[in-house]
Write a protein that holds these residues in place. Sequence first.
Motif, short mmCIF file in Angstrom:
data_model
loop_
_atom_site.label_atom_id
_atom_site.label_comp_id
_atom_site.label_asym_id
_atom_site.label_seq_id
_atom_site.Cartn_x
_atom_site.Cartn_y
_atom_site.Cartn_z
N ALA A 25 -4.71 -3.68 5.36
CA ALA A 25 -5.44 -2.58 4.72
C ALA A 25 -5.15 -1.26 5.43
O ALA A 25 -5.17 -0.20 4.81
CB ALA A 25 -6.93 -2.87 4.72
N ILE A 80 -8.45 -6.38 5.30
CA ILE A 80 -8.02 -7.53 4.49
C ILE A 80 -7.92 -8.74 5.42
O ILE A 80 -7.37 -8.64 6.51
CB ILE A 80 -6.66 -7.27 3.80
CG1 ILE A 80 -6.74 -6.02 2.92
CG2 ILE A 80 -6.23 -8.46 2.98
CD1 ILE A 80 -5.41 -5.64 2.26
N MET A 130 -8.30 -1.94 -3.39
CA MET A 130 -8.97 -1.41 -2.21
C MET A 130 -9.46 0.01 -2.47
O MET A 130 -10.63 0.33 -2.19
CB MET A 130 -7.99 -1.43 -1.04
CG MET A 130 -8.65 -1.59 0.27
SD MET A 130 -7.42 -2.09 1.49
CE MET A 130 -6.34 -0.68 1.43
N LYS A 166 -9.89 -10.74 -3.07
CA LYS A 166 -8.50 -10.58 -3.49
C LYS A 166 -7.88 -11.96 -3.62
O LYS A 166 -7.88 -12.74 -2.66
CB LYS A 166 -7.76 -9.76 -2.44
CG LYS A 166 -6.25 -9.67 -2.64
CD LYS A 166 -5.87 -8.77 -3.80
CE LYS A 166 -4.36 -8.67 -3.96
NZ LYS A 166 -3.81 -9.66 -4.89
N LEU A 218 -12.16 -8.50 0.84
CA LEU A 218 -11.95 -7.22 1.50
C LEU A 218 -13.26 -6.93 2.21
O LEU A 218 -14.29 -6.77 1.56
CB LEU A 218 -11.67 -6.11 0.50
CG LEU A 218 -10.51 -6.27 -0.46
CD1 LEU A 218 -10.32 -4.99 -1.27
CD2 LEU A 218 -9.23 -6.56 0.31
N THR A 246 -3.20 -4.89 -4.69
CA THR A 246 -4.13 -4.82 -3.56
C THR A 246 -4.52 -3.39 -3.19
O THR A 246 -5.69 -3.11 -2.94
CB THR A 246 -3.49 -5.46 -2.30
OG1 THR A 246 -2.99 -6.74 -2.65
CG2 THR A 246 -4.52 -5.62 -1.19
N GLU A 289 0.81 -1.22 0.00
CA GLU A 289 0.00 0.00 0.00
C GLU A 289 0.84 1.27 0.00
O GLU A 289 2.03 1.29 0.22
CB GLU A 289 -0.98 0.02 1.18
CG GLU A 289 -1.70 -1.28 1.44
CD GLU A 289 -1.81 -2.20 0.24
OE1 GLU A 289 -1.94 -1.73 -0.89
OE2 GLU A 289 -1.75 -3.41 0.44
#
Lengths: 363, 363
Positions: B151, B132, B114, B303, B294, B110, A190
């Motif tokens: 996440a 997640i 998201m 995912k 998610l 990812t 991320e």
Amino acid sequence: MTTDLSIAVDVMGGDGGLSAMLNGCAKALNEGLKSRLVLVGNEAELRRIIAEEKIAFPDGRYDIIHADGVITMDDKPSQAVRRGRNTSMWNAIKTVKEGQTAAVVSCGNTGALMAMSVMQLRMIEGVDRPAITALWPTMKDGKTVVLDVGANVEATAEQLVQFAIMGEAYYRAMTGKAKPVVGLLNVGAEELKGHELIRTAALTLRDADPEMEFAGFVEGDDIAKGTVDVVVTDGFTGNIALKAAEGTARMIAGWVREAVTSNLAAKLGALLMYGGLSKMRSKANPSNVNGAPLLGLNGLVIKSHGGADAEGVASALKVADSLVRQPFQDEIKSTIAKVKARAEKLPPASETDDSGEPREAVV
Amino acid sequence: MTTDLSIAVDVMGGDGGLSAMLNGCAKALNEGLKSRLVLVGNEAELRRIIAEEKIAFPDGRYDIIHADGVITMDDKPSQAVRRGRNTSMWNAIKTVKEGQTAAVVSCGNTGALMAMSVMQLRMIEGVDRPAITALWPTMKDGKTVVLDVGANVEATAEQLVQFAIMGEAYYRAMTGKAKPVVGLLNVGAEELKGHELIRTAALTLRDADPEMEFAGFVEGDDIAKGTVDVVVTDGFTGNIALKAAEGTARMIAGWVREAVTSNLAAKLGALLMYGGLSKMRSKANPSNVNGAPLLGLNGLVIKSHGGADAEGVASALKVADSLVRQPFQDEIKSTIAKVKARAEKLPPASETDDSGEPREAVV
């Protein structure tokens, strides 16, 4: 002060009882331990077990210091320091404080050991809190030092820098590698890599000690990969990562055991791959990596696993035996002092500082 | 809206390329997937690969929606939402938003998945942030759900409660267990069990939903032990624990491989234990547990691992196929609403509240 570099052993702690402790002590001495041992515990019981089990200590290589009390695994650290003054753990640490021994090894209650050590030995000047280290085997057949793995539930950026300095010196002492590579544990995924504290710590670490090989951020799987030598994290994350990995390792070991013993053919098969399996067992054997110092104290305190058997106890003693002959405690003191002096001259690390950008993750 | 419960597949993401994605889709359909698939990606390329590899899709069980662009693993989430409006990922999520499909499966980036999902589907009312999940195998041959595993880098006590509610509903949907047991990840050692936030979260969790089986604190090794069904943590700790365990698992797998292939005798031995070894491999195979939702979004987003092969892709599709037929999204909505309404009536949880003491750790 410590002329003969003796090692004190708190022989009353540990889940394996006196038998595992004493057999481990004798084993280590018989296998060439350089230090003399000072066994601290209930003298009568100690002598009884040695006689009963005919434990063969080499002549004249150990002393006994009597102590009445025992710290149990259930004792709270605060109670232990208040009421534990006559226990084997307290008295063993005291021999370090008084210069009678160069290190103490204990299989007892970690929280009590830490609290008693801080109270008696005090922190190294410039170090806020002790850190517990873990030595993780790697895919490259090496080791990664991870710290802190549970001495503290939170850590400031400055404390993470202290952990880095201590971990680096410890790794150098353990392996002889002149410039261990240090990484800061973070999440890789991320956009927002890690929270503010971890980003500040990276900036601070980068500036703190120009001589340190700081590789930036690493992720959880880099520990077993051996991407860096020293992985720095707070005790909350480190403890959970260590235990999550240990739990997973035990689960897989169970699967392997099941595969190897599922039926007669499998058992025969296991005989055929005996060499490979024993090599694997040896790598995975926790006794081989037992014994981790509590870093940051004015004195060497080695925590051995509570459930260590004689082999594990001997391993922890060998770690102590090696560390007392290394200058790593002095290195920690001088690096901490140097970094502190440097920090007082520099402006504080800030994220808007152009030169302070942390390097990209090494993975 | 979603009459046929179709599943959208972003076929352009993933490290295995279109081939792994399309073979996985055909495999899942041929193995009895109930849902139709909507393949979202470059139509010409898609049709070329299907023809070239002679991928045998069952007749009439899929549609293709063309999309020009692709989100790469290097795209930053913020860029992806700004510039990714014509990509396969964006368009696949859009089919869920518009009610054309009941879920979307992606092997792609990812962070982008998201961010795009939050933007298009929006969070469930009362949920602050998506989480997640990871499905961890256990020693008891079961599974533990861990969330959040990346996440979010931080989580408030209220957000941890939201994660608990979502994880519980997800576990129930996956296993049919009516009352999954929920634990809060913490360090076990020492007097100060965890920092203030985690203690507040335990108190809040205890009060939040009297119908939830909240077991208090658990430690890192409880994940693989299967002590509880759902392990709640922040994304920083969860991500690091997951990756530390994965790294360790890969290291041990390497040791096993080495033991099994070290010489001719070992190879013969491995043949003899073939049954046990393949059972072990099946348990340890990440393809078997691929596909994690998610949680917290108004729509089902699954995912899949970026490196999934055809088998892994098929697993993720089967997870989606099962989840779209469960009421778990509605359960999350109603429990979140119920807990929110309850919280507005109750005084805030506090550590001095007698009744609010967290139960002791379950281990």
